[in-house]
Write a protein that holds these residues in place. Structure first.
Motif, PDB file in Angstrom:
ATOM      1  N   LEU B  19       0.833  -1.200   0.000  1.00 59.95           N
ATOM      2  CA  LEU B  19       0.000   0.000   0.000  1.00 59.95           C
ATOM      3  C   LEU B  19       0.867   1.248   0.000  1.00 59.95           C
ATOM      4  O   LEU B  19       0.592   2.214  -0.715  1.00 59.95           O
ATOM      5  CB  LEU B  19      -0.928  -0.013   1.228  1.00 59.95           C
ATOM      6  N   ALA B  20       1.929   1.197   0.808  1.00 59.37           N
ATOM      7  CA  ALA B  20       2.808   2.372   0.878  1.00 59.37           C
ATOM      8  C   ALA B  20       3.470   2.629  -0.472  1.00 59.37           C
ATOM      9  O   ALA B  20       3.539   3.764  -0.945  1.00 59.37           O
ATOM     10  CB  ALA B  20       3.864   2.162   1.965  1.00 59.37           C
ATOM     11  N   ALA B  21       3.928   1.553  -1.089  1.00 58.67           N
ATOM     12  CA  ALA B  21       4.574   1.706  -2.394  1.00 58.67           C
ATOM     13  C   ALA B  21       3.583   2.257  -3.410  1.00 58.67           C
ATOM     14  O   ALA B  21       3.899   3.145  -4.211  1.00 58.67           O
ATOM     15  CB  ALA B  21       5.124   0.360  -2.871  1.00 58.67           C
ATOM     16  N   ALA B  22       2.368   1.724  -3.367  1.00 58.92           N
ATOM     17  CA  ALA B  22       1.348   2.178  -4.319  1.00 58.92           C
ATOM     18  C   ALA B  22       1.036   3.651  -4.115  1.00 58.92           C
ATOM     19  O   ALA B  22       0.928   4.418  -5.074  1.00 58.92           O
ATOM     20  CB  ALA B  22       0.089   1.338  -4.159  1.00 58.92           C
ATOM     21  N   LEU B  23       0.916   4.041  -2.855  1.00 59.77           N
ATOM     22  CA  LEU B  23       0.627   5.449  -2.578  1.00 59.77           C
ATOM     23  C   LEU B  23       1.679   6.347  -3.194  1.00 59.77           C
ATOM     24  O   LEU B  23       1.374   7.326  -3.880  1.00 59.77           O
ATOM     25  CB  LEU B  23       0.565   5.672  -1.060  1.00 59.77           C
ATOM     26  N   ASP B  24       2.938   6.000  -2.962  1.00 55.81           N
ATOM     27  CA  ASP B  24       4.020   6.826  -3.494  1.00 55.81           C
ATOM     28  C   ASP B  24       3.948   6.926  -5.011  1.00 55.81           C
ATOM     29  O   ASP B  24       4.067   8.005  -5.592  1.00 55.81           O
ATOM     30  CB  ASP B  24       5.373   6.246  -3.075  1.00 55.81           C
ATOM     31  N   CYS B  25       3.745   5.787  -5.654  1.00 55.63           N
ATOM     32  CA  CYS B  25       3.727   5.778  -7.120  1.00 55.63           C
ATOM     33  C   CYS B  25       2.539   6.551  -7.669  1.00 55.63           C
ATOM     34  O   CYS B  25       2.680   7.370  -8.581  1.00 55.63           O
ATOM     35  CB  CYS B  25       3.706   4.341  -7.634  1.00 55.63           C
ATOM     36  N   PHE B  26       1.390   6.295  -7.109  1.00 55.84           N
ATOM     37  CA  PHE B  26       0.196   6.997  -7.572  1.00 55.84           C
ATOM     38  C   PHE B  26       0.363   8.508  -7.408  1.00 55.84           C
ATOM     39  O   PHE B  26      -0.020   9.285  -8.276  1.00 55.84           O
ATOM     40  CB  PHE B  26      -1.030   6.530  -6.794  1.00 55.84           C
ATOM     41  N   ARG B  95      -1.384  26.572  10.648  1.00 60.18           N
ATOM     42  CA  ARG B  95      -0.018  26.045  10.597  1.00 60.18           C
ATOM     43  C   ARG B  95      -0.008  24.520  10.654  1.00 60.18           C
ATOM     44  O   ARG B  95       0.695  23.863   9.905  1.00 60.18           O
ATOM     45  CB  ARG B  95       0.806  26.620  11.758  1.00 60.18           C
ATOM     46  N   ARG B  96      -0.811  23.970  11.530  1.00 56.35           N
ATOM     47  CA  ARG B  96      -0.857  22.509  11.633  1.00 56.35           C
ATOM     48  C   ARG B  96      -1.473  21.877  10.388  1.00 56.35           C
ATOM     49  O   ARG B  96      -1.063  20.801   9.965  1.00 56.35           O
ATOM     50  CB  ARG B  96      -1.627  22.100  12.888  1.00 56.35           C
ATOM     51  N   PHE B  97      -2.440  22.558   9.836  1.00 57.95           N
ATOM     52  CA  PHE B  97      -3.040  22.077   8.597  1.00 57.95           C
ATOM     53  C   PHE B  97      -1.989  22.081   7.471  1.00 57.95           C
ATOM     54  O   PHE B  97      -1.858  21.127   6.705  1.00 57.95           O
ATOM     55  CB  PHE B  97      -4.210  22.980   8.226  1.00 57.95           C
ATOM     56  N   ASP B  98      -1.229  23.146   7.458  1.00 61.40           N
ATOM     57  CA  ASP B  98      -0.157  23.248   6.459  1.00 61.40           C
ATOM     58  C   ASP B  98       0.848  22.115   6.634  1.00 61.40           C
ATOM     59  O   ASP B  98       1.258  21.467   5.663  1.00 61.40           O
ATOM     60  CB  ASP B  98       0.529  24.607   6.623  1.00 61.40           C
ATOM     61  N   GLN B  99       1.213  21.856   7.870  1.00 66.19           N
ATOM     62  CA  GLN B  99       2.141  20.743   8.132  1.00 66.19           C
ATOM     63  C   GLN B  99       1.556  19.414   7.705  1.00 66.19           C
ATOM     64  O   GLN B  99       2.228  18.583   7.100  1.00 66.19           O
ATOM     65  CB  GLN B  99       2.472  20.683   9.625  1.00 66.19           C
ATOM     66  N   LEU B 100       0.278  19.247   7.997  1.00 68.42           N
ATOM     67  CA  LEU B 100      -0.383  17.997   7.618  1.00 68.42           C
ATOM     68  C   LEU B 100      -0.330  17.797   6.110  1.00 68.42           C
ATOM     69  O   LEU B 100      -0.008  16.706   5.614  1.00 68.42           O
ATOM     70  CB  LEU B 100      -1.830  18.014   8.115  1.00 68.42           C
ATOM     71  N   GLN B 102       1.802  18.850   4.143  1.00 64.55           N
ATOM     72  CA  GLN B 102       3.166  18.515   3.728  1.00 64.55           C
ATOM     73  C   GLN B 102       3.508  17.075   4.058  1.00 64.55           C
ATOM     74  O   GLN B 102       4.047  16.350   3.234  1.00 64.55           O
ATOM     75  CB  GLN B 102       4.164  19.446   4.406  1.00 64.55           C
ATOM     76  N   GLN B 103       3.192  16.713   5.305  1.00 67.02           N
ATOM     77  CA  GLN B 103       3.539  15.354   5.727  1.00 67.02           C
ATOM     78  C   GLN B 103       2.791  14.307   4.919  1.00 67.02           C
ATOM     79  O   GLN B 103       3.310  13.253   4.619  1.00 67.02           O
ATOM     80  CB  GLN B 103       3.206  15.172   7.211  1.00 67.02           C
ATOM     81  N   ARG B 104       1.567  14.586   4.605  1.00 63.72           N
ATOM     82  CA  ARG B 104       0.739  13.624   3.885  1.00 63.72           C
ATOM     83  C   ARG B 104       0.534  14.034   2.441  1.00 63.72           C
ATOM     84  O   ARG B 104      -0.513  13.770   1.840  1.00 63.72           O
ATOM     85  CB  ARG B 104      -0.605  13.475   4.600  1.00 63.72           C
ATOM     86  N   ALA B 105       1.570  14.676   1.903  1.00 63.04           N
ATOM     87  CA  ALA B 105       1.452  15.224   0.554  1.00 63.04           C
ATOM     88  C   ALA B 105       1.041  14.162  -0.459  1.00 63.04           C
ATOM     89  O   ALA B 105       0.216  14.409  -1.342  1.00 63.04           O
ATOM     90  CB  ALA B 105       2.776  15.866   0.144  1.00 63.04           C
ATOM     91  N   ALA B 106       1.601  12.973  -0.332  1.00 65.14           N
ATOM     92  CA  ALA B 106       1.315  11.937  -1.323  1.00 65.14           C
ATOM     93  C   ALA B 106      -0.174  11.632  -1.373  1.00 65.14           C
ATOM     94  O   ALA B 106      -0.795  11.656  -2.444  1.00 65.14           O
ATOM     95  CB  ALA B 106       2.101  10.669  -0.997  1.00 65.14           C
ATOM     96  N   LEU B 107      -0.741  11.386  -0.211  1.00 66.91           N
ATOM     97  CA  LEU B 107      -2.162  11.068  -0.208  1.00 66.91           C
ATOM     98  C   LEU B 107      -3.000  12.235  -0.721  1.00 66.91           C
ATOM     99  O   LEU B 107      -3.936  12.061  -1.503  1.00 66.91           O
ATOM    100  CB  LEU B 107      -2.632  10.703   1.199  1.00 66.91           C
ATOM    101  N   VAL B 108      -2.632  13.440  -0.292  1.00 66.43           N
ATOM    102  CA  VAL B 108      -3.426  14.602  -0.682  1.00 66.43           C
ATOM    103  C   VAL B 108      -3.405  14.775  -2.204  1.00 66.43           C
ATOM    104  O   VAL B 108      -4.432  14.979  -2.845  1.00 66.43           O
ATOM    105  CB  VAL B 108      -2.893  15.866   0.020  1.00 66.43           C
ATOM    106  N   ARG B 109      -2.241  14.656  -2.778  1.00 67.87           N
ATOM    107  CA  ARG B 109      -2.144  14.761  -4.239  1.00 67.87           C
ATOM    108  C   ARG B 109      -3.004  13.701  -4.914  1.00 67.87           C
ATOM    109  O   ARG B 109      -3.686  13.954  -5.892  1.00 67.87           O
ATOM    110  CB  ARG B 109      -0.695  14.578  -4.689  1.00 67.87           C
ATOM    111  N   ARG B 169       0.275  24.310  -1.103  1.00 65.93           N
ATOM    112  CA  ARG B 169       0.872  22.986  -0.882  1.00 65.93           C
ATOM    113  C   ARG B 169       0.544  22.005  -1.994  1.00 65.93           C
ATOM    114  O   ARG B 169       1.292  21.077  -2.263  1.00 65.93           O
ATOM    115  CB  ARG B 169       0.387  22.423   0.459  1.00 65.93           C
ATOM    116  N   LEU B 170      -0.600  22.183  -2.625  1.00 65.84           N
ATOM    117  CA  LEU B 170      -0.984  21.229  -3.663  1.00 65.84           C
ATOM    118  C   LEU B 170      -0.183  21.438  -4.941  1.00 65.84           C
ATOM    119  O   LEU B 170       0.001  20.534  -5.730  1.00 65.84           O
ATOM    120  CB  LEU B 170      -2.476  21.361  -3.983  1.00 65.84           C
ATOM    121  N   ARG B 171       0.271  22.628  -5.138  1.00 66.02           N
ATOM    122  CA  ARG B 171       0.886  22.842  -6.420  1.00 66.02           C
ATOM    123  C   ARG B 171       2.107  23.745  -6.416  1.00 66.02           C
ATOM    124  O   ARG B 171       3.160  23.386  -6.902  1.00 66.02           O
ATOM    125  CB  ARG B 171      -0.155  23.433  -7.385  1.00 66.02           C
TER     126      ARG B 171
END
Lengths: 201, 201, 201, 201
Positions: B19-26, B95-100, B102-109, B169-171
């Motif tokens: 799942l982690a690998a798929a997330l990164d690739c997607f 600020r915390r939303f912004d950090q989130l 960033q940290q979860r950028a892959a999923l968000v994208r 953060r998205l773009r």
DNA sequence: TATGAATGAGTATTCATTCAT
DNA sequence: TATGAATGAATACTCATTCAT
């Protein structure tokens, strides 16, 4: 064989037609998931014909974003601002911006979604954003100088004004953007206390 | 080919790894442009193995968005708000939303870019947005009741606060989101003159 | 689905089989006119399988010329010469060379016909020619030193011996190469007058 | 698009021009790898025009080999031989043959490389080879009768003389063909010892 | 005669998916 | 469970050929 759509299109018209079909398909499915065949079908021509006009699928993508540039319209949206008060202008700008995003939804989706994989498309997107930021920023600066708005980094206001509108139109599509309410909040701020206490606090 | 490390992996860990690998690739290439082989390579396994864990590429996508739900973290971001003043809270949330993001950028994208083609993914996205809107809206309503903020449609404020951050953060990825400045503008409004003078000016 | 030809081939055997099929097809029709589909059909496998083993049609071509190198056999042809008299050896060499061209006709045609468009293939051809020229040249030089042959540029003799044979096998295919007669002419020369007059003329 | 120069071209000249362009392209890339468009571009005309002059790509190939027949020149090469001594004549023939291969390299490459796939082209090649064999054979026979050359199968000599030259020009392209040395070897033979001693040694 | 737009079958190549091992 | 060989349909792209102008 000649459907009513083909109407003896000259080379230029045919090109336009293909670009329009490509824009629709790319916007609807994304670049990667769109097939040359689908574009050809949408334009009512044979698949091979696309290669008379464009060297590759990628080249077609670039031609699309070039052809349907948002720059002129984006400039018009801001142009009317002139030196009228922000009270009047910002709501107008937001509303017209919102309309633009709706009318040109296909291109906007394309730029936003597929830009990150295609540097050239990305460049167009950034250029467009930069231009609207610059123009609207100049206007806002003028309003600060005129004493209507308080001093601040104007790019932030541009983002505060346009990002919420764009968010709705890029994806959620649902409720109208309520531009006037957004602008009202932006101008007046969220705090309940009288303004003169805020500043003197 | 199977190193001792791989063998240790129970079925659950292996699933996690895929799942982690798929997330990164997607996230990196988009769903349509990602290959099963690429995912397998990223996970260091053979291509066929994915079909022992997931019925299809599509099913893998759904499993990814389900597994890496943002909901818990999104709730935490708002949770600290409690009944403290908006002055303190909003900057923190932004600020915390912004950090989130960033940290979860892959999923968000992934949610943002590929959602529109996949109803199930889209539903996750909308649910997440709805949740953050609801929670933050409740807080804002409480602050209105408490007299700190003036009455208004709180969903608009949620959007005014988060959309500008998300946009960056998205773009655009570039400059930091300047959360504090954004919040300061939002709270105080853009107008320069004291509020009681505005209407009479 | 599994034809008798497929016999559970391991990866290595399967590769060999594909190379053999490719060699035949390339030789029969030329590289450009050969289809991946034709090769796959000749090997009795699905088209896509070729790309498990070779990155591209071009890569397959290179693998073919590498796999079926003529070098070992070409060396053997000359190896038997040792220091026996040219009278005996040259006819033998010509005949064995002729046989080699027949047995390895497919590869030879491929090297000769498609080499000029493919530098890597061309290199193999030239290397092979250079090797046979070197080896046979060394032998001839030895025979000159031994006093059997008169001094001359030995590369010319190599060409005089092998080009006529190759010409027949590469294209005309018809009459046997009459290696013995060719060698007889080469050794004795064309002139009718007694040899001792030739030299003293 | 049609310049005055093109307009001047009558149908015959235009045909010639197309044949010349086709010859160059076919020789450079091989028939299969050559495109109608490439030929048209080389001739400076539109692709469709070729079909006003030739029924198909294949027909164009046949027209090319017919138009640029080597027969007249091949005859000329041998014609000068007449009844002069082989000593003088053979070197001359080899040299002129070598020159011919160079001047008409395009056609020769075409005949040689693409002939095997196209029976009609193959026929032209064989006819040319047969003709040169016949003419040069007749000359050699005359020299045998005249007592200059010893009796033997003259086709072999033709091949011994021309194959080495052709080999260099068809592919290796490198060093000059050293026609004189080749002829010298051919005439005198390789053996060092006087001929009357050879059999008794 | 000459153009070049248009077609559509064909080509190399990719890739999700299956399956024997 | 895990592999990777094998499939075959689909994809981007090509090209000989046709035809309206």
């Amino acid at each position: 064989m000649t459907s009513p759509l083909d109407t003896t299109a000259g080379a230029v018209e045919r090109r336009e037609q293909l670009l329009a079909a490509a824009l629709d398909c790319f916007a609807a499915r994304g670049y990667a998931a769109t097939t040359i065949k689908q574009i050809a079908a949408a334009a009512g021509v044979a698949g091979g014909l696309l290669y008379h006009y464009f060297a590759s699928k990628e080249a077609l993508l670039l031609a699309v974003v070039e052809r349907f540039s948002l720059l002129p319209e984006v400039r018009q949206v801001v142009a009317t601002a002139a030196d009228r008060p922000a009270r009047e202008v910002l709501g107008e700008v937001a509303r017209r911006f919102d309309q633009l995003l709706q009318q040109r939804a296909a291109l906007v989706r394309l730029l936003w979604r597929d830009g990150c994989q295609h540097p050239a498309v990305d460049a167009v997107w950034r250029h467009t954003v930069a231009e609207v930021t610059r123009l609207l920023g100049e206007y806002l600066t003028a309003r600060i100088v005129a004493g209507e708005l308080r001093p601040h980094r104007v790019e932030l206001t541009v983002r505060l004004l346009l990002a919420p509108v764009a968010f709705v139109r890029l994806r959620d599509g649902g409720a109208a953007a309520s531009c006037d309410e957004l602008v009202e909040l932006l101008l007046g701020g969220l705090l309940a206390a009288p303004a003169h206490e805020r500043e003197t606090r």
